[in-house]
Design a protein around this motif. Sequence first.
Motif, PDB file in Angstrom:
ATOM      1  N   ALA A   1       1.051   6.655  -6.714  1.00  0.00           N
ATOM      2  CA  ALA A   1      -0.202   6.833  -7.818  1.00  0.00           C
ATOM      3  C   ALA A   1       0.235   8.576  -6.769  1.00  0.00           C
ATOM      4  O   ALA A   1      -0.009   9.372  -7.892  1.00  0.00           O
TER       5      ALA A   1
ATOM      6  N   TRP B   1      -4.669  -6.426  -5.475  1.00  0.00           N
ATOM      7  CA  TRP B   1      -3.863  -7.914  -5.058  1.00  0.00           C
ATOM      8  C   TRP B   1      -4.922  -8.211  -6.101  1.00  0.00           C
ATOM      9  O   TRP B   1      -5.733  -9.384  -5.700  1.00  0.00           O
TER      10      TRP B   1
ATOM     11  N   HIS C   1       0.501  -1.489   0.158  1.00  0.00           N
ATOM     12  CA  HIS C   1       0.067  -0.548  -0.278  1.00  0.00           C
ATOM     13  C   HIS C   1       0.946   1.271   0.429  1.00  0.00           C
ATOM     14  O   HIS C   1       0.250   2.100  -0.682  1.00  0.00           O
TER      15      HIS C   1
ATOM     16  N   LEU D   1       2.037   1.600  -3.578  1.00  0.00           N
ATOM     17  CA  LEU D   1       1.357   2.297  -4.054  1.00  0.00           C
ATOM     18  C   LEU D   1       0.868   3.879  -3.891  1.00  0.00           C
ATOM     19  O   LEU D   1       0.035   4.547  -5.478  1.00  0.00           O
ATOM     20  N   ASP D   2       0.665   4.062  -2.819  1.00  0.00           N
ATOM     21  CA  ASP D   2       0.637   5.274  -3.078  1.00  0.00           C
ATOM     22  C   ASP D   2       1.904   6.209  -3.250  1.00  0.00           C
ATOM     23  O   ASP D   2       0.907   7.358  -3.862  1.00  0.00           O
TER      24      ASP D   2
ATOM     25  N   LYS E   1      -6.850   0.507  -7.502  1.00  0.00           N
ATOM     26  CA  LYS E   1      -5.153  -0.860  -6.644  1.00  0.00           C
ATOM     27  C   LYS E   1      -6.066  -2.252  -6.111  1.00  0.00           C
ATOM     28  O   LYS E   1      -6.966  -2.443  -6.054  1.00  0.00           O
TER      29      LYS E   1
END
Length: 85
Positions: free
Chosen positions: A40, A63, A33, A36-37, A61
């Motif tokens: 992004a 998984w 996470h 990904l943050d 997002k």
Amino acid sequence: MTEPTGTPRALRISFEFEVPQGLKKNIHGAKIHAALDTIAGRVIGMAEGLFPWASRVTVRKQWVYNWTDETEIHDLPVSDANTPE
């Protein structure tokens, strides 16, 4: 009722980071996470300059456990309508 003019359009860019089959390493959700943050945030930060025509960015997002993934492509019969001149 007024119909919107023009065709709805969106530019979609996808990335897949594949985990090698048989990898025994424990992949921690919190690290995923955070990564990904970060990705992004950087893309959104560049978006105004790179895509000045865009009004919104949707960040998706996932998984995914691909136990099965089958794609089939089927050619249709050639016709005047689907053949370039």
